[in-house]
Design a protein around this motif. Structure first.
Motif, short mmCIF file in Angstrom:
data_model
loop_
_atom_site.label_atom_id
_atom_site.label_comp_id
_atom_site.label_asym_id
_atom_site.label_seq_id
_atom_site.Cartn_x
_atom_site.Cartn_y
_atom_site.Cartn_z
N ARG A 70 -4.46 -1.07 -0.91
CA ARG A 70 -5.15 -0.27 0.10
C ARG A 70 -6.62 -0.68 0.21
O ARG A 70 -7.19 -0.71 1.31
CB ARG A 70 -5.03 1.22 -0.22
N ARG A 71 -7.22 -0.99 -0.92
CA ARG A 71 -8.64 -1.39 -0.91
C ARG A 71 -8.82 -2.69 -0.13
O ARG A 71 -9.75 -2.82 0.67
CB ARG A 71 -9.16 -1.55 -2.34
N ILE A 72 -7.93 -3.65 -0.36
CA ILE A 72 -8.01 -4.92 0.36
C ILE A 72 -7.84 -4.69 1.86
O ILE A 72 -8.56 -5.27 2.68
CB ILE A 72 -6.95 -5.90 -0.17
N ARG A 96 -3.20 1.10 -4.98
CA ARG A 96 -4.61 1.33 -4.66
C ARG A 96 -5.34 0.03 -4.37
O ARG A 96 -6.17 -0.04 -3.44
CB ARG A 96 -5.31 2.06 -5.82
N ARG A 97 -5.05 -1.01 -5.14
CA ARG A 97 -5.70 -2.30 -4.89
C ARG A 97 -5.30 -2.86 -3.53
O ARG A 97 -6.13 -3.44 -2.81
CB ARG A 97 -5.37 -3.29 -6.01
N PRO A 152 -12.57 -10.26 -2.65
CA PRO A 152 -13.45 -9.51 -3.54
C PRO A 152 -14.67 -10.30 -3.98
O PRO A 152 -14.64 -11.53 -4.09
CB PRO A 152 -12.55 -9.16 -4.72
N GLN A 206 -8.53 -2.07 3.53
CA GLN A 206 -9.71 -1.38 4.04
C GLN A 206 -10.90 -2.33 4.17
O GLN A 206 -11.61 -2.32 5.19
CB GLN A 206 -10.08 -0.22 3.13
N ASP A 207 -11.12 -3.16 3.13
CA ASP A 207 -12.29 -4.05 3.14
C ASP A 207 -12.08 -5.25 4.04
O ASP A 207 -13.01 -5.68 4.73
CB ASP A 207 -12.59 -4.53 1.73
N ALA A 264 0.83 -1.21 0.00
CA ALA A 264 0.00 0.00 0.00
C ALA A 264 0.86 1.26 0.00
O ALA A 264 0.40 2.33 -0.39
CB ALA A 264 -0.93 0.00 1.21
#
Length: 233
Positions: free
Chosen positions: A211-213, A208-209, A220, A215-216, A187
């Motif tokens: 960071r998204r992981i 970005r991917r 997916p 966060q979630d 990240a």
């Protein structure tokens, strides 16, 4: 991989043995020799790549990049892969050949052996992070030692989100804390050698991917129902 194996891959003599059928790009089985040491590898030359509208020439760099990403994460799920400029048909990737039962693939493993599910779920996570556009069932191998491997990563790392995979059985499941810890450094920064194989937009998208992981915290989910490659196997 032993030091001898690595020496074979990086500097052994490369001899064409045969070409894989039904491959979109020219892909060859090669024999590696150095002294008395002999092994096999999969060779993907740039000269054998079909032109694509959404990926620049040089897919072999993405094969190497997927290996570097797997190693940076500490997951070891991509066979050792190097770039060789002295191969018979010019520059391309050389990937250590995995001796396996090719009748087994993602669908058979997921259905018949629940013990593989944690590794398969981790591969789904890897495919999201690498933005794999082509995770067919046959791109998941089980080595003779039972280890799960992912191959064929030439269509990864696009800046635009292009995920297409057959691995959706674990969608929405919580990601173990240990795997999130492995991802966290991505990240902030892409490992130097991997970053050098990608352009600025692709590096930014990879972060970005990650960071998204983080966060979630979950694997997916495909809300469209259409993020599958073709053919499936």
């Amino acid at each position: 991989m032993t030091d001898r194996d690595l020496a074979l891959l990086t500097s052994g003599e490369v001899e064409l043995v045969g070409q894989f059928a039904r491959s979109s790009n020219a892909t060859f089985l090669v024999r590696l020799t150095q002294g008395d040491d002999v092994a096999q590898a999969v060779y993907k030359p740039e000269a054998g790549e079909q032109p694509l509208s959404d990926f620049d020439p040089g897919l072999y760099k993405r094969e190497r990049g997927a290996y570097l990403l797997s190693e940076a994460l500490g997951w070891g799920m991509v066979p050792p892969t190097v770039i060789r400029e002295d191969a018979p048909l010019g520059v391309g990737s050389l990937q250590w050949f995995i001796d396996c039962d090719f009748r087994q693939h993602y669908f058979t493993l997921a259905a018949e052996d629940p013990s593989t599910h944690p590794e398969l779920a981790r591969m789904a996570l890897f495919d999201f992070i690498s933005n794999n556009t082509d995770r067919k069932s046959g791109h998941v191998l089980r080595g003779g030692d039972g280890r799960i491997w992912g191959i064929d990563h030439g269509l990864c790392f696009s800046a635009a989100f292009k995920l297409r995979t057959v691995i959706w059985d674990f969608a929405g499941e919580a990601i173990p804390d240990g795997l999130l810890a492995d991802i966290a450094p991505l990240a902030e920064a892409v490992p130097e050698e991997l970053a050098g194989l990608l352009d600025d937009d692709e590096n930014a998208a990879l972060k970005r991917r990650a960071r998204r992981i983080l966060q979630d915290g979950t694997l997916p989910v495909d809300l469209t129902g259409s993020r599958y490659p073709w053919p499936l196997v």
